[in-house]
Each structure stands twice: as C-alpha cells, then as structure tokens.
Design a protein around this motif. Sequence first.
Motif, mmCIF file in Angstrom:
data_model
loop_
_atom_site.group_PDB
_atom_site.id
_atom_site.type_symbol
_atom_site.label_atom_id
_atom_site.label_comp_id
_atom_site.label_asym_id
_atom_site.label_seq_id
_atom_site.Cartn_x
_atom_site.Cartn_y
_atom_site.Cartn_z
ATOM 1 N N SER A 46 2.304 12.271 0.012
ATOM 2 C CA SER A 46 2.597 12.266 1.444
ATOM 3 C C SER A 46 3.716 11.263 1.706
ATOM 4 N N LYS A 47 4.953 11.744 1.680
ATOM 5 C CA LYS A 47 6.105 10.869 1.874
ATOM 6 C C LYS A 47 6.861 11.248 3.131
ATOM 7 N N ILE A 48 7.178 10.236 3.930
ATOM 8 C CA ILE A 48 8.058 10.388 5.078
ATOM 9 C C ILE A 48 9.274 9.512 4.791
ATOM 10 N N TYR A 49 10.456 10.113 4.711
ATOM 11 C CA TYR A 49 11.659 9.371 4.342
ATOM 12 C C TYR A 49 11.826 8.138 5.228
ATOM 13 N N GLY A 50 12.039 6.989 4.574
ATOM 14 C CA GLY A 50 12.300 5.747 5.286
ATOM 15 C C GLY A 50 11.082 5.121 5.918
ATOM 16 N N LYS A 51 9.895 5.718 5.707
ATOM 17 C CA LYS A 51 8.688 5.189 6.348
ATOM 18 C C LYS A 51 7.494 5.134 5.397
ATOM 19 N N THR A 52 7.785 5.203 4.094
ATOM 20 C CA THR A 52 6.715 5.255 3.105
ATOM 21 C C THR A 52 6.988 4.246 1.994
ATOM 22 N N ALA A 53 5.986 3.431 1.673
ATOM 23 C CA ALA A 53 6.090 2.492 0.556
ATOM 24 C C ALA A 53 6.066 3.265 -0.757
ATOM 25 N N ILE A 54 6.681 2.702 -1.778
ATOM 26 C CA ILE A 54 6.675 3.357 -3.088
ATOM 27 C C ILE A 54 5.257 3.348 -3.658
ATOM 28 N N PRO A 55 4.957 4.285 -4.561
ATOM 29 C CA PRO A 55 3.610 4.339 -5.140
ATOM 30 C C PRO A 55 3.288 3.086 -5.957
ATOM 31 N N ALA A 56 2.027 2.703 -5.939
ATOM 32 C CA ALA A 56 1.571 1.620 -6.814
ATOM 33 C C ALA A 56 1.844 2.041 -8.253
ATOM 34 N N GLY A 57 2.102 1.078 -9.122
ATOM 35 C CA GLY A 57 2.370 1.364 -10.527
ATOM 36 C C GLY A 57 3.155 0.240 -11.152
ATOM 37 N N LYS A 58 3.546 0.447 -12.395
ATOM 38 C CA LYS A 58 4.330 -0.542 -13.128
ATOM 39 C C LYS A 58 5.704 0.048 -13.396
ATOM 40 N N TYR A 59 6.745 -0.703 -13.039
ATOM 41 C CA TYR A 59 8.108 -0.212 -13.106
ATOM 42 C C TYR A 59 9.027 -1.216 -13.804
ATOM 43 N N LYS A 60 10.050 -0.688 -14.451
ATOM 44 C CA LYS A 60 11.118 -1.517 -15.010
ATOM 45 C C LYS A 60 11.944 -2.047 -13.842
ATOM 46 N N ILE A 61 12.433 -3.281 -13.996
ATOM 47 C CA ILE A 61 13.278 -3.861 -12.961
ATOM 48 C C ILE A 61 14.461 -4.567 -13.617
ATOM 49 N N LYS A 126 17.698 -11.666 -13.569
ATOM 50 C CA LYS A 126 18.959 -11.599 -14.308
ATOM 51 C C LYS A 126 18.914 -12.509 -15.538
ATOM 52 N N SER A 127 18.405 -13.719 -15.380
ATOM 53 C CA SER A 127 18.314 -14.663 -16.508
ATOM 54 C C SER A 127 17.425 -14.128 -17.626
ATOM 55 N N ALA A 128 16.387 -13.394 -17.243
ATOM 56 C CA ALA A 128 15.451 -12.844 -18.225
ATOM 57 C C ALA A 128 15.967 -11.546 -18.847
ATOM 58 N N GLY A 129 17.067 -11.027 -18.326
ATOM 59 C CA GLY A 129 17.590 -9.759 -18.838
ATOM 60 C C GLY A 129 16.779 -8.561 -18.372
ATOM 61 N N GLY A 130 16.089 -8.716 -17.250
ATOM 62 C CA GLY A 130 15.261 -7.635 -16.709
ATOM 63 C C GLY A 130 13.791 -7.943 -16.889
ATOM 64 N N GLY A 131 12.980 -6.954 -16.590
ATOM 65 C CA GLY A 131 11.540 -7.144 -16.716
ATOM 66 C C GLY A 131 10.780 -5.983 -16.108
ATOM 67 N N THR A 132 9.589 -6.290 -15.631
ATOM 68 C CA THR A 132 8.748 -5.279 -14.996
ATOM 69 C C THR A 132 8.187 -5.828 -13.693
ATOM 70 N N ILE A 133 7.839 -4.900 -12.818
ATOM 71 C CA ILE A 133 7.096 -5.238 -11.608
ATOM 72 C C ILE A 133 5.902 -4.302 -11.535
ATOM 73 N N GLU A 134 4.734 -4.887 -11.385
ATOM 74 C CA GLU A 134 3.528 -4.096 -11.180
ATOM 75 C C GLU A 134 3.153 -4.209 -9.715
ATOM 76 N N ILE A 135 2.956 -3.063 -9.080
ATOM 77 C CA ILE A 135 2.595 -3.021 -7.666
ATOM 78 C C ILE A 135 1.170 -2.510 -7.560
ATOM 79 N N GLN A 136 0.317 -3.314 -6.937
ATOM 80 C CA GLN A 136 -1.093 -2.957 -6.769
ATOM 81 C C GLN A 136 -1.418 -2.830 -5.292
ATOM 82 N N ASN A 137 -2.128 -1.771 -4.942
ATOM 83 C CA ASN A 137 -2.678 -1.657 -3.606
ATOM 84 C C ASN A 137 -3.954 -2.484 -3.528
#
Length: 142
Positions: A46-61, A126-137
């Motif tokens: 259920s996505k509404i453009y510009g009004k929806t948070a990204i799904p919880a999960g683990k992502y490269k950053i 940037k100093s770490a050369g990237g990483g991950t972000i885990e998003i939890q609801n």
Amino acid sequence: MQLLLIREKPLTAGLPYTHGKLYAVNDGHQAFICYTIEDQVRPAGSKIYGKTAIPAGKYKITVTMSPRFKKELPLIHDVPGFDGIRIHGGNGHEDTLGCVLVGGMRMADHIRNCAPYVTSITGMIKSAGGGTIEIQNWSDKK
C-alpha cells in the motif's frame, strides 16, 4: 558502519508521519545518534507516492552525490518500490518523499537542528566506505 532506525508507534492512528530514533551499532551495542521523521508507515503493498515510509528491512547504504540536493548524502539502496531514498535534513513529513529525515530536536510533528546531524552521519558512512541500515517498525523490535 551499521545503523539501526527504530520507528516509534504513533500515539494516534492515521498520523501522516512516523517518528523514530537512529542508532550506530558496534559489536552489538547501540549508541543513539539522533531523531528521525518519515512518512506514514503503511501496510505492505500500500504505497502512496510521497506519503509512504519505506518498508522495514536491512539495506545497503553509501554516500553519493544527490542530484536533487547538489551535495553528497547517504543513499539507501535497493528499497522495493522506491528510488533515490536518502538520509537528509528537513523539518516534517512534507519534506520526505519517502526519505529519512534526521535532526537533534523532536517536536510533536516535526524535527529540528538537522544540518549538524546530516553532516555527521554522512561523514561516518563515507569514512567507513558505506555500510547498512536496518529499519525496524515498533512491532518488529527485538
């Protein structure tokens, strides 16, 4: 570099924004960095453009040049159904378009003092050369 964003359960159903807290994770220990605000968390699919948070999960950053902001900012990669998701400054959910806004002060429906936190987070990633972000609801908290 590992980041953890824990979203907080809204106090009132149907609010157009979602508060959270961002942490750096090192050897299993969490260190609070700052507050976040995003668009509303909606059910999967259920996505509404510009009004929806990204799904919880683990992502490269990583840190890349933002065409919109004309400066280097953290980019969250491979978010299903979303493109160009960044961590950046802003005050309220109106400024997000699905992105994660960061700041040092949280108010009822917005955040403030964004610039130093954007600079700090961008530098750490940037100093770490990237990483991950885990998003939890709030319902996913371990």
